[in-house]
Design an enzyme around this catalytic site. Structure first.
Site, PDB file in Angstrom:
ATOM      1  CG  HIS A   1       2.385   0.840   4.746  1.00  0.00           C
ATOM      2  ND1 HIS A   1       2.561   0.625   6.091  1.00  0.00           N
ATOM      3  CD2 HIS A   1       1.075   1.193   4.593  1.00  0.00           C
ATOM      4  CE1 HIS A   1       1.409   0.823   6.725  1.00  0.00           C
ATOM      5  NE2 HIS A   1       0.494   1.167   5.833  1.00  0.00           N
TER       6      HIS A   1
ATOM      7  CG  HIS B   1      -3.848  -4.819   5.512  1.00  0.00           C
ATOM      8  ND1 HIS B   1      -4.939  -4.051   5.861  1.00  0.00           N
ATOM      9  CD2 HIS B   1      -2.983  -3.976   4.901  1.00  0.00           C
ATOM     10  CE1 HIS B   1      -4.729  -2.794   5.477  1.00  0.00           C
ATOM     11  NE2 HIS B   1      -3.554  -2.724   4.889  1.00  0.00           N
TER      12      HIS B   1
ATOM     13  CG  HIS C   1      -2.057  -1.025   1.051  1.00  0.00           C
ATOM     14  ND1 HIS C   1      -2.793  -1.499   2.116  1.00  0.00           N
ATOM     15  CD2 HIS C   1      -2.526  -1.665  -0.057  1.00  0.00           C
ATOM     16  CE1 HIS C   1      -3.679  -2.382   1.686  1.00  0.00           C
ATOM     17  NE2 HIS C   1      -3.541  -2.501   0.379  1.00  0.00           N
TER      18      HIS C   1
HETATM   19 FE    FE Z   1      -1.512   1.676   6.056  1.00  0.00          FE
HETATM   20 ZN    ZN Z   2      -2.223  -0.952   4.358  1.00  0.00          ZN
END
Ligand code: FE
Ligand code: ZN
Length: 258
Positions: free
Chosen positions: A59, A113, A56
């Site tokens: 990050h 996630h 993501h």
């Molecule tokens: Fe995040």
């Molecule tokens: Zn994330």
């Protein structure tokens, strides 16, 4: 100091992982390269390594700029993220070892996630970097796996020594604790953590790190066996059984809307 938090964007954390022996450092989850590079300079360190937990943008968004500023930087990336880590140089998988100077970190695969989400565990520092999987008093949204996947990933982190410090990807602690209190209003460890967090946040300080041992005391997503938590969920959903994954999924669903 071996671990230096560097706030990123609105509520993200990057972390410098410092090898005191060589003054080399790595950065976990860089969104904004300028802030990370400023912290590296300020502490007189040499950045050699980038340690992304998942793909993501909040990050990894700073990876390309880091590599432009420091050619030859080693950028790790999980195989399970299928090349979506910008500027990746080294592919890693569950059980692999990463290096920052003389420090060694173990890669722990913790999907849910994202499919390729990983944690970095540094036994010498007694620290684990959990990205968007385990937050203080919470867990990440299940975007790419199932509830069962997240339960298994959290169990891997919970199996680390209780003294392990938890460094997570976002400053979500206060809101996480408010949600947790709706499920376990009489959990004293939870109430104490909430009061402490409100106080230090009011002073503008960070709530990280916690420890694995502490998380077991107040993180609802590690407490699916708690009678009070189960009773709270069953009051909302009388059809809910005793299956741990179903309990987790119900709590996660409520948190998504909290
Ligand atoms: Fe995040
Ligand atoms: Zn994330």
């Amino acid at each position: 100091m071996a671990i230096i938090p560097v706030p990123q964007l609105s509520d993200n954390y990057a972390y410098l992982v410092v090898d005191d022996a060589t003054r080399e450092c790595g950065v976990v989850d860089c969104a904004e390269a300028d802030k990370v590079l400023a912290a590296v300079r300020q502490h007189g360190l040499k950045l050699t390594t980038v340690l992304p937990t998942h793909y993501h943008f909040d990050h990894v968004g700073g990876n390309e700029d880091l590599v432009k500023a420091i050619p030859g930087l080693r950028v790790y990336g999980a195989r399970g993220e299928h090349g979506r880590i910008p500027a990746q140089t080294d592919e890693v998988d569950d059980g692999d070892t990463v290096a920052v100077g003389t420090l060694r970190g173990r890669v722990i695969g913790i999907p849910a996630h994202t499919n390729g989400h990983i944690a970095y565990y540094f036994p010498q520092l007694e620290a684990v970097f959990t990205g968007d999987t385990l937050f203080i008093a919470g867990c990440g949204r299940v975007f790419e796996g199932k509830a069962q996947t997240m339960v298994e990933s959290l169990a891997k982190l919970a199996a680390l020594p209780d003294t392990t410090q938890v460094y997570c990807g976002h400053e979500y602690t206060e809101k996480n604790l408010r949600f947790a209190l709706t499920l376990e209003p009489s959990n004293q460890a939870l109430k104490d953590k909430y009061e402490w967090t409100r106080q230090i946040r009011a002073e503008g300080k960070y709530s990280i790190p916690s420890t694995i041992g502490q998380e077991k005391q107040f993180n609802p997503f590690l407490r699916t066996d708690s009678p009070e938590l189960r009773a709270s969920l069953k009051k909302l959903d009388p059809a809910l059984g005793d299956d741990r994954v179903a309990i987790f999924a119900k709590a996660r669903e409520l948190k998504d809307r909290f």
